[in-house]
Design an enzyme around this catalytic site. Structure first.
Site, PDB file in Angstrom:
ATOM      1  N   LYS A 119       0.828  -1.205   0.000  1.00 26.06           N
ATOM      2  CA  LYS A 119       0.000   0.000   0.000  1.00 26.06           C
ATOM      3  C   LYS A 119       0.866   1.260   0.000  1.00 26.06           C
ATOM      4  CE  LYS A 119      -4.650  -0.957   0.787  1.00 26.06           C
ATOM      5  NZ  LYS A 119      -5.220  -2.169   1.337  1.00 26.06           N
ATOM      6  N   LYS A 209      -7.163  -7.900  -9.835  1.00 22.54           N
ATOM      7  CA  LYS A 209      -8.474  -8.102  -9.220  1.00 22.54           C
ATOM      8  C   LYS A 209      -9.256  -6.801  -9.176  1.00 22.54           C
ATOM      9  CE  LYS A 209      -8.234  -7.450  -4.255  1.00 22.54           C
ATOM     10  NZ  LYS A 209      -9.403  -6.571  -4.221  1.00 22.54           N
ATOM     11  N   LYS A 212     -12.079  -1.853  -4.789  1.00 20.83           N
ATOM     12  CA  LYS A 212     -12.919  -0.673  -4.574  1.00 20.83           C
ATOM     13  C   LYS A 212     -12.129   0.630  -4.638  1.00 20.83           C
ATOM     14  CE  LYS A 212     -13.510  -1.934   0.287  1.00 20.83           C
ATOM     15  NZ  LYS A 212     -12.239  -1.711   0.979  1.00 20.83           N
TER      16      LYS A 212
HETATM   17  P1  ATP Z   1      -9.050  -1.801  -1.402  1.00 20.19           P
HETATM   18  O1  ATP Z   1      -8.819  -1.350  -2.820  1.00 20.19           O
HETATM   19  O2  ATP Z   1      -9.412  -0.699  -0.454  1.00 20.19           O
HETATM   20  O3  ATP Z   1      -7.989  -2.739  -0.879  1.00 20.19           O
HETATM   21  P2  ATP Z   1     -10.723  -4.102  -1.945  1.00 20.19           P
HETATM   22  O4  ATP Z   1     -11.863  -4.067  -2.913  1.00 20.19           O
HETATM   23  O5  ATP Z   1      -9.493  -4.838  -2.327  1.00 20.19           O
HETATM   24  O6  ATP Z   1     -10.423  -2.602  -1.535  1.00 20.19           O
HETATM   25  P3  ATP Z   1     -10.598  -4.959   0.775  1.00 20.19           P
HETATM   26  O7  ATP Z   1     -11.111  -3.968   1.766  1.00 20.19           O
HETATM   27  O8  ATP Z   1      -9.134  -5.121   0.575  1.00 20.19           O
HETATM   28  O9  ATP Z   1     -11.328  -4.657  -0.621  1.00 20.19           O
HETATM   29  O10 ATP Z   1     -11.215  -6.364   1.090  1.00 20.19           O
HETATM   30  C1  ATP Z   1     -12.510  -6.527   1.594  1.00 20.19           C
HETATM   31  C2  ATP Z   1     -12.959  -7.947   1.364  1.00 20.19           C
HETATM   32  O11 ATP Z   1     -13.406  -8.104   0.017  1.00 20.19           O
HETATM   33  C3  ATP Z   1     -11.896  -8.999   1.600  1.00 20.19           C
HETATM   34  O12 ATP Z   1     -12.486 -10.093   2.275  1.00 20.19           O
HETATM   35  C4  ATP Z   1     -11.492  -9.394   0.199  1.00 20.19           C
HETATM   36  O13 ATP Z   1     -11.041 -10.728   0.142  1.00 20.19           O
HETATM   37  C5  ATP Z   1     -12.785  -9.223  -0.587  1.00 20.19           C
HETATM   38  N1  ATP Z   1     -12.523  -8.882  -1.961  1.00 20.19           N
HETATM   39  C6  ATP Z   1     -11.943  -7.725  -2.375  1.00 20.19           C
HETATM   40  N2  ATP Z   1     -11.875  -7.705  -3.716  1.00 20.19           N
HETATM   41  C7  ATP Z   1     -12.405  -8.876  -4.161  1.00 20.19           C
HETATM   42  C8  ATP Z   1     -12.603  -9.441  -5.478  1.00 20.19           C
HETATM   43  N3  ATP Z   1     -12.229  -8.777  -6.559  1.00 20.19           N
HETATM   44  N4  ATP Z   1     -13.187 -10.654  -5.566  1.00 20.19           N
HETATM   45  C9  ATP Z   1     -13.556 -11.321  -4.441  1.00 20.19           C
HETATM   46  N5  ATP Z   1     -13.382 -10.853  -3.190  1.00 20.19           N
HETATM   47  C10 ATP Z   1     -12.823  -9.646  -3.043  1.00 20.19           C
HETATM   48 MG    MG Z   2      -7.687  -4.851  -0.956  1.00 27.36          MG
END
Ligand code: ATP
Ligand code: MG
Length: 342
Positions: A119, A209, A212
């Protein structure tokens, strides 16, 4: 006998995506429903974790509520006595225990955390906060305060769970039996029977992947997207020029991702969906079907979300927060006594 505690949370730092929904929220809600008769479930919004990386603070409060409504729209029961829902910042013991643990944590061990390194690498130096650096300590406090034994963790969090076990063990060795040590990552995986492997890919760049906090958001479908916009994103998804629908993540990541999304949206298993479309050469028709299902899903989900009763959520929050404050304060007091503060 008191029940063992399962603890899990989801950071509110942006709108949530369909990846978050199918990969985290739905599994969390299902887990809560199936395990609540035998375990206490602590489901929390880690709002103090929301700004370890820079966010728009004007949005934080509404995003927190959005997340709460999304859990309820996904089926989380609000009236089960052993399913607790709470906001981290409403229980001040999280911050208080973090400070104590901070002073017993090495700078070196935090610096080795790969999530921090990843990060931090994406931020300008002046935007890397001390909070991003030591948030694993806050996470340890989140877990230890409630004597939680089971914490479902994805790959990016396994190192932090190991750290939680380390710091709790070290504290106990030095000060006596204060904390319950959560189960190892391996035991967590056995317990949750993990398919935490689900990774919906970015539609624009299916080699990464869907996230968000993606900068452009072009390949990301948010749960709050206008359904028609989501349909356009599906129609514009990057595929390949093979004109042959196959589930092959390495060579046809775009098409494979869409097959996976279609299976999730329709609640069917992947093999069945693949069998139905395999060998087809009309990507346009296939995309139209995925887009149609996406519109149906989002329309229905957003309608559910808007009909959620906030007062019922508020009541659940207040009752969980007052009950869990007692547990958290008991643990905090033990730690305060151990280090000589009381
Ligand atoms: P950020 O960009 O803030 O890291 P993120 O979308 O990667 O956001 P996280 O907050 O890191 O989300 O993760 C929240 C949850 O969502 C975790 O349990 C993670 O495994 C799940 N998750 C995140 N992205 C995906 C995806 N593309 N497919 C399936 N599960 C996901
Ligand atoms: Mg993440």
């Amino acid at each position: 006998m008191t029940k063992q505690t399962i603890l899990t949370g989801l950071r509110a730092n942006n709108d949530l995506t369909i990846g978050n929904y199918f990969g985290a929220i739905l599994p969390m809600v299902d887990m809560a429903k199936t395990k609540a008769d035998d375990y206490q479930i602590n489901l929390f919004v880690p709002d103090l974790h929301s700004f370890t990386t820079p966010i728009d603070h004007n949005q934080l409060h509404s995003q927190t509520w959005n997340n709460l409504r999304i859990f309820v729209a996904a089926g989380l029961p609000l009236d089960h006595p052993d399913i607790h829902l709470y906001r981290q910042s409403y229980i001040s013991a999280h911050s208080e225990l973090t400070w104590i643990l901070d002073c017993l944590t090495g700078v070196g061990e935090m610096g080795r955390m790969t999530e921090y390194k990843d990060k931090a690498a994406k931020l300008h130096e002046d935007r890397i906060s001390v909070g991003l650096f030591n948030y694993p300590v806050l996470m340890a406090a989140d877990i230890l305060l409630y004597n939680a034994t089971f914490v479902p963790v994805g790959d990016d969090q396994t190192q932090h769970l190991e750290f939680t076990r380390d710091i709790a063990g070290r504290f106990n060795n030095r000060f006596g039996d204060i904390f319950t040590i959560p189960k190892s990552v391996k035991e967590q995986h056995v317990f949750f029977g993990n398919d935490q492997g689900l990774r919906i890919k970015d539609l624009h760049d299916p080699s990464k992947k869907m996230s968000k906090s993606d900068e452009s958001g072009k390949g990301v479908i948010f749960l709050s997207d206008d359904p028609q916009v989501s349909a356009k994103k599906i129609m514009g998804a990057t595929t390949d020029d093979k004109a042959n629908i196959q589930f092959d993540r390495d060579n046809q990541p775009g098409i494979s991702n869409l097959l996976e999304i279609l299976a999730l949206l329709t609640g069917r298993n992947l093999q069945e969906v693949v069998a139905e479309w395999k060998g087809g050469d009309r990507y346009g028709d296939f995309k139209k079907t995925v887009a149609k299902e996406m519109v149906l899903f989002l329309t229905d989900f957003q309608q559910k979300q808007s009909s959620i009763n906030d007062a019922a959520i508020q009541k659940r929050l207040e009752s969980s927060e007052s009950k869990l404050t007692i547990t958290a304060k008991e643990t905090l007091l033990r730690a305060q006594k151990a280090v000589g503060l009381r």
